[in-house]
Design an enzyme around this catalytic site. Structure first.
Site, PDB file in Angstrom:
ATOM      1  CB  CYS A  66      40.478  36.174  52.584  1.00 57.14           C
ATOM      2  SG  CYS A  66      39.745  37.579  53.402  1.00 57.14           S
ATOM      3  NE  ARG A  81      42.322  35.895  44.156  1.00 56.05           N
ATOM      4  CZ  ARG A  81      43.113  35.010  43.607  1.00 56.05           C
ATOM      5  NH1 ARG A  81      44.218  34.648  44.205  1.00 56.05           N
ATOM      6  NH2 ARG A  81      42.827  34.466  42.438  1.00 56.05           N
ATOM      7  NE  ARG A  83      41.298  42.302  53.058  1.00 61.67           N
ATOM      8  CZ  ARG A  83      41.230  41.173  52.378  1.00 61.67           C
ATOM      9  NH1 ARG A  83      41.434  40.031  52.982  1.00 61.67           N
ATOM     10  NH2 ARG A  83      40.962  41.175  51.099  1.00 61.67           N
ATOM     11  CG  ASP A 121      32.502  36.723  49.251  1.00 62.73           C
ATOM     12  OD1 ASP A 121      33.324  35.815  49.459  1.00 62.73           O
ATOM     13  OD2 ASP A 121      32.751  37.695  48.500  1.00 62.73           O
ATOM     14  CE  LYS A 167      36.681  43.061  49.870  1.00 64.87           C
ATOM     15  NZ  LYS A 167      36.531  41.964  48.920  1.00 64.87           N
ATOM     16  CG  ASN A 168      34.139  41.897  45.864  1.00 62.10           C
ATOM     17  OD1 ASN A 168      35.060  42.297  46.579  1.00 62.10           O
ATOM     18  ND2 ASN A 168      33.557  40.728  46.040  1.00 62.10           N
ATOM     19  NE  ARG A 200      41.082  33.909  46.937  1.00 60.85           N
ATOM     20  CZ  ARG A 200      40.531  35.004  47.440  1.00 60.85           C
ATOM     21  NH1 ARG A 200      40.864  35.415  48.631  1.00 60.85           N
ATOM     22  NH2 ARG A 200      39.676  35.702  46.734  1.00 60.85           N
ATOM     23  N   PRO A 201      44.630  29.876  42.995  1.00 49.37           N
ATOM     24  CG  PRO A 201      44.142  28.117  41.545  1.00 49.37           C
ATOM     25  CD  PRO A 201      43.784  28.687  42.894  1.00 49.37           C
ATOM     26  CB  ILE A 202      46.512  33.909  39.344  1.00 48.93           C
ATOM     27  CG1 ILE A 202      48.011  33.640  39.255  1.00 48.93           C
ATOM     28  CG2 ILE A 202      46.181  34.495  40.700  1.00 48.93           C
ATOM     29  CD1 ILE A 202      48.839  34.927  39.276  1.00 48.93           C
ATOM     30  CG  ASP A 203      44.769  28.199  36.829  1.00 46.21           C
ATOM     31  OD1 ASP A 203      44.283  28.811  37.793  1.00 46.21           O
ATOM     32  OD2 ASP A 203      44.256  27.162  36.368  1.00 46.21           O
TER      33      ASP A 203
END
Ligand code: UD1
Length: 417
Positions: A116, A92, A397, A306, A22-23, A121-124
């Site tokens: 999820c 995401r 998912r 995971d 998936k990833n 879960r920041p995106i900095d």
């Protein structure tokens, strides 16, 4: 809303074909945008996240079509770089579009992504990377915009080896001018897979799988590439933990055992027998699992976050003690209260989950995220009696046709819409 009805207690027997990752599929789909041409993802997993990302890409102007098990993408006529906010709330991985769109069009606009509910879960780290390549950021609380007149290679040291940020920066840098060095990058096998895909399209990237990736920017990437992603190590690990929990003899096909040696080591020290032969793993489990002792989740090659909920579910159905420390996500514990409904002796203390093994009994439980949902399936399959697992959309998912694949091994599992 869908649910699984499961009657637990059956040992599992037979062969199980593991899907492609998936990833990897999600990042390769996104990175295909860089090619301005056509890309085929061979044996692409038919999971909800891939379907959602396909819809988002179609809204950008891409043609995305299934041809049997293969996914064909034609990204020649993308006409907007505004990523749909409603759909990105569900996924995401929509964030993976940002690097490729910015690299190709020098502009992109996107909503803060969903996914999820397992942490803040920041995106900095992504944002910092794009800025280091020369992009300028604008926007407000809801949308973020980037634009650049020119992207230029840079030395970028990640403050944490984020998988998504490594992949996004690598994709973006593929078309930047000059050399980019990404230090303290993620070493996950899916990062290597993305490097291999990009190089197959004409990129010049080395180092994925180590702590430093070097991207030598090229003028363009070409389409016409067919690429098969690596196996899904998380689906493979989920199944190994399921069989350890339920008992049985199962052959997992289409895998590379080296990539999951950390998990194999943990389950080989448990009550089952594991044998590896070429691209197959045989697991023979005839007694209840014993405790796993102390387990710590961490970036690859250490134990993957995971597989955290699935390992705990397996430990709950066995005997002995397990203490798992979650170091990657700060809120990955919602499934624990659901496992308690099976009678599991499990508790959360800060970032530790402690289990004292015991017998599980059928219950009605609610999945709230993908891997936590799989843990509930493991709990239900190893419990005595009938269970209902609600929230199957979360599980779908990441796992394609899970009920059919488990049913073929002898599990009593029915999907009800
Ligand atoms: C990817 C995987 C996900 C897996 C995770 C960790 C995909 C589609 N998803 O998610 O299944 O659980 O790797 O192996 O590939 N972080 C920041 N700032 C950032 C980015 C991340 O602080 O800009 C933090 C996160 O909050 C988290 C940690 O870094 O605590 C790891 O996140 P990351 O590796 O980025 O995970 P994803 O790429 O989102």
């Amino acid at each position: 809303m869908s649910k699984y009805e499961i009657t637990g207690g059956n040992a599992l027997y037979g062969e199980y074909a593991v899907q492609r990752a998936k990833n990897s599929a999600l990042t390769i789909m996104s990175a295909s945008i860089l090619t301005r041409g056509e890309v085929t993802i061979k044996n692409c997993p038919k999971i909800a996240d891939v379907i959602t990302l396909s819809k988002i890409m179609r809204k950008l102007g891409a043609i995305v079509e299934w041809d049997g098990d293969d996914l064909n993408l034609d990204v020649k006529n993308i006409y907007t770089t505004r990523v749909n906010e409603k759909l990105s709330e569900q996924l995401r991985a929509s964030l993976f579009l940002v690097g490729p769109l910015l690299a190709r069009f020098k502009t992109v606009s996107f909503a803060r992504p969903g996914g999820c509910a397992i942490g803040s879960r920041p995106i900095d780290i992504h944002i910092d990377g794009f800025k280091r390549l020369g992009a300028v950021m604008g926007g407000d609380d809801e949308r973020i915009n980037f634009f650049a007149t020119r992207l230029t290679g840079a030395r970028i040291r990640l403050k944490y080896p984020s998988v998504g940020a490594t992949e996004n920066i690598m994709s973006c840098a593929a078309l930047a001018d000059g050399e980019t060095v990404i230090e303290n990058c993620a070493r996950e096998p899916e990062v290597v897979d993305l490097q291999n895909f990009l190089n197959a399209c004409g990129a010049r990237i080395v180092g994925a799988g180590s702590g430093v990736i070097r991207v030598y920017g090229v003028e363009k990437l070409v389409g016409g590439v067919t690429y098969e992603p690596i196996f899904d190590r998380i689906e493979c690990g989920s199944l190994l933990l399921t069989v350890l929990s339920t008992g049985g003899k199962v052959t997992l096909k289409g895998v590379n055992a080296q990539i999951i040696c950390n998990l194999l080591e943990k389950i080989s020290n448990n009550t089952c027998k594991v044998t590896v032969y070429n691209d197959r793993i045989y697991i023979n489990s005839s007694s209840r699992p014993c405790g796993f002792g102390n387990v710590v989740t961490a970036p690859y090659p250490l134990f993957p976050t995971d597989l955290h909920p699935q390992l705990i579910a397996c430990a709950c159905s066995g005997e002995g003690k397990t203490v798992l420390t979650e170091t990657v996500f700060d809120r990955r514990f919602a499934y624990v209260d659901q496992l308690k409904k099976f009678g599991a002796n499990v508790r959360v203390d800060g970032s530790d989950v402690s289990v004292e093994g015991g017998r599980l009994f059928g219950a009605e439980v609610f999945a709230t995220d993908l891997r936590g949902g799989m843990a509930l399936v493991i709990g239900a399959l190893s419990a005595n009696g009938r269970s209902v697992v609600h929230g199957v959309e979360h599980i779908e998912r990441g796992y394609s046709n899970l009920h059919k694949k488990l049913g073929a091994l002898g599990a009593q599992i029915k999907l009800i819409h």
